[in-house]
Design a protein around this motif. Sequence first.
Motif, PDB file in Angstrom:
ATOM      1  N   ARG A   1       0.260  25.013   0.362  1.00  0.00           N
ATOM      2  CA  ARG A   1       0.175  25.521  -1.000  1.00  0.00           C
ATOM      3  C   ARG A   1       1.175  24.815  -1.908  1.00  0.00           C
ATOM      4  O   ARG A   1       2.233  24.377  -1.458  1.00  0.00           O
ATOM      5  CB  ARG A   1       0.495  27.030  -1.029  1.00  0.00           C
ATOM      6  CG  ARG A   1      -0.354  27.920  -0.143  1.00  0.00           C
ATOM      7  CD  ARG A   1      -1.769  28.062  -0.648  1.00  0.00           C
ATOM      8  NE  ARG A   1      -1.852  28.615  -1.983  1.00  0.00           N
ATOM      9  CZ  ARG A   1      -1.935  29.921  -2.255  1.00  0.00           C
ATOM     10  NH1 ARG A   1      -1.929  30.799  -1.262  1.00  0.00           N
ATOM     11  NH2 ARG A   1      -2.041  30.348  -3.501  1.00  0.00           N
ATOM     12  N   THR A   2       0.829  24.739  -3.172  1.00  0.00           N
ATOM     13  CA  THR A   2       1.844  24.429  -4.165  1.00  0.00           C
ATOM     14  C   THR A   2       2.549  25.742  -4.484  1.00  0.00           C
ATOM     15  O   THR A   2       1.951  26.822  -4.380  1.00  0.00           O
ATOM     16  CB  THR A   2       1.243  23.838  -5.446  1.00  0.00           C
ATOM     17  OG1 THR A   2       0.371  24.801  -6.037  1.00  0.00           O
ATOM     18  CG2 THR A   2       0.470  22.548  -5.140  1.00  0.00           C
ATOM     19  N   TRP A   3       3.832  25.659  -4.863  1.00  0.00           N
ATOM     20  CA  TRP A   3       4.576  26.893  -5.098  1.00  0.00           C
ATOM     21  C   TRP A   3       3.990  27.683  -6.271  1.00  0.00           C
ATOM     22  O   TRP A   3       3.840  28.899  -6.187  1.00  0.00           O
ATOM     23  CB  TRP A   3       6.052  26.602  -5.359  1.00  0.00           C
ATOM     24  CG  TRP A   3       6.771  27.841  -5.799  1.00  0.00           C
ATOM     25  CD1 TRP A   3       7.309  28.110  -7.019  1.00  0.00           C
ATOM     26  CD2 TRP A   3       6.964  29.034  -5.010  1.00  0.00           C
ATOM     27  NE1 TRP A   3       7.832  29.376  -7.057  1.00  0.00           N
ATOM     28  CE2 TRP A   3       7.628  29.969  -5.834  1.00  0.00           C
ATOM     29  CE3 TRP A   3       6.635  29.391  -3.707  1.00  0.00           C
ATOM     30  CZ2 TRP A   3       7.981  31.236  -5.384  1.00  0.00           C
ATOM     31  CZ3 TRP A   3       6.974  30.662  -3.263  1.00  0.00           C
ATOM     32  CH2 TRP A   3       7.641  31.569  -4.089  1.00  0.00           C
TER      33      TRP A   3
ATOM     34  N   VAL B   1       8.807  23.125   3.859  1.00  0.00           N
ATOM     35  CA  VAL B   1       8.818  22.656   2.469  1.00  0.00           C
ATOM     36  C   VAL B   1       8.927  21.135   2.468  1.00  0.00           C
ATOM     37  O   VAL B   1       9.893  20.572   2.998  1.00  0.00           O
ATOM     38  CB  VAL B   1       9.990  23.250   1.673  1.00  0.00           C
ATOM     39  CG1 VAL B   1       9.867  22.858   0.201  1.00  0.00           C
ATOM     40  CG2 VAL B   1      10.047  24.757   1.824  1.00  0.00           C
TER      41      VAL B   1
ATOM     42  N   ARG C   1       2.950  31.511  -5.837  1.00  0.00           N
ATOM     43  CA  ARG C   1       3.747  32.503  -6.572  1.00  0.00           C
ATOM     44  C   ARG C   1       2.882  33.303  -7.537  1.00  0.00           C
ATOM     45  O   ARG C   1       2.979  34.533  -7.606  1.00  0.00           O
ATOM     46  CB  ARG C   1       4.852  31.782  -7.344  1.00  0.00           C
ATOM     47  CG  ARG C   1       5.691  32.682  -8.248  1.00  0.00           C
ATOM     48  CD  ARG C   1       6.419  31.861  -9.301  1.00  0.00           C
ATOM     49  NE  ARG C   1       5.482  31.203 -10.211  1.00  0.00           N
ATOM     50  CZ  ARG C   1       5.841  30.278 -11.091  1.00  0.00           C
ATOM     51  NH1 ARG C   1       7.087  29.877 -11.162  1.00  0.00           N
ATOM     52  NH2 ARG C   1       4.930  29.748 -11.895  1.00  0.00           N
TER      53      ARG C   1
ATOM     54  N   PHE D   1      11.929  21.082  -5.998  1.00  0.00           N
ATOM     55  CA  PHE D   1      11.861  22.517  -6.265  1.00  0.00           C
ATOM     56  C   PHE D   1      13.221  23.030  -6.739  1.00  0.00           C
ATOM     57  O   PHE D   1      14.267  22.498  -6.375  1.00  0.00           O
ATOM     58  CB  PHE D   1      11.430  23.280  -5.010  1.00  0.00           C
ATOM     59  CG  PHE D   1      10.025  22.984  -4.566  1.00  0.00           C
ATOM     60  CD1 PHE D   1       8.945  23.465  -5.277  1.00  0.00           C
ATOM     61  CD2 PHE D   1       9.787  22.223  -3.430  1.00  0.00           C
ATOM     62  CE1 PHE D   1       7.646  23.196  -4.873  1.00  0.00           C
ATOM     63  CE2 PHE D   1       8.491  21.940  -3.017  1.00  0.00           C
ATOM     64  CZ  PHE D   1       7.424  22.431  -3.742  1.00  0.00           C
TER      65      PHE D   1
ATOM     66  N   ASP E   1      10.132  33.505 -11.076  1.00  0.00           N
ATOM     67  CA  ASP E   1      10.783  33.174  -9.803  1.00  0.00           C
ATOM     68  C   ASP E   1      11.940  34.130  -9.515  1.00  0.00           C
ATOM     69  O   ASP E   1      12.121  34.583  -8.380  1.00  0.00           O
ATOM     70  CB  ASP E   1      11.315  31.734  -9.835  1.00  0.00           C
ATOM     71  CG  ASP E   1      10.213  30.700  -9.821  1.00  0.00           C
ATOM     72  OD1 ASP E   1       9.148  30.969  -9.231  1.00  0.00           O
ATOM     73  OD2 ASP E   1      10.410  29.612 -10.394  1.00  0.00           O
TER      74      ASP E   1
ATOM     75  N   GLU F   1      13.080  28.703  -6.544  1.00  0.00           N
ATOM     76  CA  GLU F   1      11.837  28.482  -5.807  1.00  0.00           C
ATOM     77  C   GLU F   1      12.118  28.349  -4.318  1.00  0.00           C
ATOM     78  O   GLU F   1      11.438  28.965  -3.475  1.00  0.00           O
ATOM     79  CB  GLU F   1      11.137  27.233  -6.337  1.00  0.00           C
ATOM     80  CG  GLU F   1      10.547  27.413  -7.725  1.00  0.00           C
ATOM     81  CD  GLU F   1      10.065  26.118  -8.344  1.00  0.00           C
ATOM     82  OE1 GLU F   1       9.188  26.171  -9.222  1.00  0.00           O
ATOM     83  OE2 GLU F   1      10.563  25.041  -7.958  1.00  0.00           O
ATOM     84  N   LEU F   2      13.109  27.539  -3.958  1.00  0.00           N
ATOM     85  CA  LEU F   2      13.447  27.361  -2.541  1.00  0.00           C
ATOM     86  C   LEU F   2      13.968  28.660  -1.933  1.00  0.00           C
ATOM     87  O   LEU F   2      13.676  28.971  -0.773  1.00  0.00           O
ATOM     88  CB  LEU F   2      14.469  26.246  -2.377  1.00  0.00           C
ATOM     89  CG  LEU F   2      13.954  24.826  -2.602  1.00  0.00           C
ATOM     90  CD1 LEU F   2      15.100  23.829  -2.577  1.00  0.00           C
ATOM     91  CD2 LEU F   2      12.910  24.448  -1.552  1.00  0.00           C
TER      92      LEU F   2
ATOM     93  N   CYS G   1      13.097  31.675  -2.825  1.00  0.00           N
ATOM     94  CA  CYS G   1      11.909  32.517  -2.594  1.00  0.00           C
ATOM     95  C   CYS G   1      11.220  32.097  -1.302  1.00  0.00           C
ATOM     96  O   CYS G   1      10.826  32.943  -0.482  1.00  0.00           O
ATOM     97  CB  CYS G   1      10.935  32.395  -3.762  1.00  0.00           C
ATOM     98  SG  CYS G   1      11.388  33.303  -5.246  1.00  0.00           S
ATOM     99  N   MET G   2      11.043  30.797  -1.109  1.00  0.00           N
ATOM    100  CA  MET G   2      10.381  30.305   0.098  1.00  0.00           C
ATOM    101  C   MET G   2      11.159  30.723   1.346  1.00  0.00           C
ATOM    102  O   MET G   2      10.565  31.164   2.343  1.00  0.00           O
ATOM    103  CB  MET G   2      10.266  28.782   0.037  1.00  0.00           C
ATOM    104  CG  MET G   2       9.392  28.258  -1.092  1.00  0.00           C
ATOM    105  SD  MET G   2       9.474  26.450  -1.192  1.00  0.00           S
ATOM    106  CE  MET G   2       8.863  26.155  -2.855  1.00  0.00           C
TER     107      MET G   2
ATOM    108  N   PHE H   1       4.876  24.340   1.800  1.00  0.00           N
ATOM    109  CA  PHE H   1       4.832  24.168   0.352  1.00  0.00           C
ATOM    110  C   PHE H   1       5.024  22.699   0.004  1.00  0.00           C
ATOM    111  O   PHE H   1       5.873  22.011   0.581  1.00  0.00           O
ATOM    112  CB  PHE H   1       5.918  25.003  -0.321  1.00  0.00           C
ATOM    113  CG  PHE H   1       5.656  26.479  -0.234  1.00  0.00           C
ATOM    114  CD1 PHE H   1       4.686  27.076  -1.020  1.00  0.00           C
ATOM    115  CD2 PHE H   1       6.360  27.270   0.662  1.00  0.00           C
ATOM    116  CE1 PHE H   1       4.432  28.437  -0.934  1.00  0.00           C
ATOM    117  CE2 PHE H   1       6.117  28.623   0.759  1.00  0.00           C
ATOM    118  CZ  PHE H   1       5.152  29.213  -0.037  1.00  0.00           C
TER     119      PHE H   1
END
Length: 903
Positions: A328-330, A657, A334, A663, A613, A667-668, A670-671, A301
């Motif tokens: 990918r961008t988040w 990442v 998402r 982020f 998110d 967001e982090l 989720c990753m 990401f």
Amino acid sequence: MLKARDKLEDGVNLMTELDLSPLADEALATFAEIASMAAAKLSTTTQADLDSFASGNTLTGATAYKNLAGIHQSQREALEKLRQEPAILRLVLEDDQDKQRIIYIGRNSNLALASGKEFASYRSPIGRLAEVPPGDEAHASVGGHDRRYWVIDKISFRPINETGEWDSRPSQYRHYDKGAYSIESLRALLSADGVDGADELDRLLEQARVRSGVSTGISHEVRTAMGLRDQPILDRFQGEIFRLPLSEQLIILGPPGTGKTTTLIKRLGQKLDADSLDQDEKRIAETDAGYRPHSQSWLMFTPSELLKHYLKEAFNREQVPASDKHIRTWASFRNDESRNKLGILRTVNGGKFTLKNDLAVIRPAFYEDASVWFNAFRAFHEERLRQQLIDGMTIVSAAASVPQQLIKEKLTKITDALVSRSLLETYRLLDGEDEEFKQALSSAKTLADDLLIKERNRLFNSDKDSFKRLATHLETLQQDGETDDEEAFDDDEQDNTSAPSHNDIQVAVTAYLAALKALARNKYLKRSIPKGSRSGFIIQFLGQSIPSDEVLIEVGRHISFQNGLRRFIQCHKRYVNEVPNSYQRFRRDADALDTFYVSEPTNSAQIGGIELDAIMLLILQNARGLLSQTYVKRAIGEARFGYLANIAELFRNQIMVDEATDFSMLELACMENLTSLNTQSFFACGDFNQRITTTGIRNISQLDWISSALSVRRVQLVYRQSQKLNAFAEELLRLQGGDLTSRGQLPEESTHNGVDPVLCEHVSDEDAARWIAERIKEVEKSVQQLPTIAVLVNSEQDVRPTAERLSRYLADVNLNAVACEEGRALGEGTDVRVFDIQHIKGLEFEAVFFASIDGLAVQTPELFDRYLYVGATRAATYLGLVSNGELPPKIEGLRPLLQTSWL
């Protein structure tokens, strides 16, 4: 003449002492041997290599054929890489018996050389010795045995073959006793030996010329092409990080230019290389092969589309195929998965919410730290599901007949333990009871359905137009809104999720039966039907057409028993699938609304990005919790767990990442929750001083909330900036109150002193463009070629006008300024690139100019100094600042470090 001769002789003393010519001769010969052998192997690698599968069944052995083809393709790519770049390093080692070994290192692969010279991949265990400074010792596994070596010297290469002859331009030589030196060209070292010894002056002149290409220390390489800096060999600290086991979770923190992103890329490349994995790593990497092969099971990401392009190039250098599916961008990832995989965002076929990115109903404090808000939402969801079970037990107790008492007793034991048990434990206890529950449910459903069908037919026979009128009435009712928790259990799940009917009569009959069930259940339980509910409006419309109380109570007993029992059948699904519904209710809860929200949104179906998110994170966490249960693992292939298998397809063996501090916590998190349950491999990098988003993580404690297993490693050696720009960046950190423990430190052997930054004040936009153009010409004159140059503006609407003004003032030297709008346009090699400052994270240029630093201070006062720090640290040597008025007061302390030009 004597003085001149003495000067020339002094100039070659270094060459004589180091005796670099034999080393150059050997290295270039080795390049030729490696490239020649690689070319020979390529010419013999044909489709005949598949002969080992010639008798295979191509129908049943498709996977084997595919895997073999993939192996041969990677082998061909490795050989082609060796043709172009034979070696990146030469090591001289000494063991405990004082025996020396010379080993050449390839970037990612090796060959057995006919000459007997040792050649190894940098990814191999012995490759880690390439990271060790000369004079230090280290252990490496050789032939399965751990051995200790001292590094005597090493020389790094940049192989090039332009005229049929190999060269390395430049090279860096390091010796444990003689220090570090930069060599402009290995082939030039050999040319001095070829001069006729009879002409002593010519010999001295040639040697002096060559000597000018050998300098003490590690000199700066001017950036002439866009892209991430290529660092073939990492330093010792970076090397320790990228070779950590596959199952590690780690974030690398450090200032710009320390090779954080490069370390991530090299780690990914090594961990995708099966030959570089140990047995434990291979075992866990292959466990998830049912979803996708390990070589494809990764995601990186990044915060911007522009950086994606340069990451792909960097991956290509490491022979790692990287498509848009991998980088990918988040926001893009998402939104796609929330819509297409998780059912959070609406599609024509379902989904709960509509994403509205500018919706800001959360209180500002929770954008900065969402942990308290998210934890409250998670607790709300779990309490809601727990209460559903408790209420279900109450309903079953009230409605159970004598034959249903055994079911009641089982449920009583389970619900009594809810106080002390987690939901996951409760689901485990209920596993295996579904069939008995379903049989009891089926019996009750048959009795109720018979009564309901009689009432349906009675109404139709007495009034043939009743359902037509109801259909017309339904069109006036609100179609959207929250599903009533009680009514949701009146029907089987498949009834609720079946494809919607578009026939008016079918819609009306379905709505009639649903309303009758709700009325009958409430009548039996001596409750009132909820006001404002869809069923309430339908009952009101039906008026005197509803069944008698006697019929309703009889139907209600059967419906109530079903309603209560359904809450226990495959209730684990609601732990995951009901998260969106829980969030909609949480946002309306009085306590939550007062604590966490500015206001309730006017449209309950709309959510903002941070809300999406949070919903996605809880779905992932809860799915992982269930997937970790033994009874789920054993039966994951069964239809009842299909929803979990669907989510598990999102997981990857490696999650990376870049620029992690941009982020948010959610967001982090989720990753991190996208990692495979077997590998749990999560690697990130960032710098708190470079955070240029208001929602980005702010401190280490927020990392602990994301994952307790996440460790932190710091790197501080800066390989990008000059000494003067590094000092400027440090002073900027000091003025803004940044984290000085993360300030950059230059390698001791670096000789890149650079020049002072320059400043222009009190100018119009037109005069600013003229000033920047003059400074660009100074840079080209100093460097003797045009290096990479970026001009940074404060907003997207400034990009094109600035580029047009600059182009007019650069036209006389045939230069062009290109508008890199929205960070997508890349420009050509000799273009001066103009960016909105928000798009340049992670990039690197030889020179950087700020077009209006005082305007930036006005437009983004809360992030102004961070943008300045990020922009300033993109520059390797030259930095120019333009202020239309006075230098902003916040950075007035930088004035002593600023000049007006580089002349």
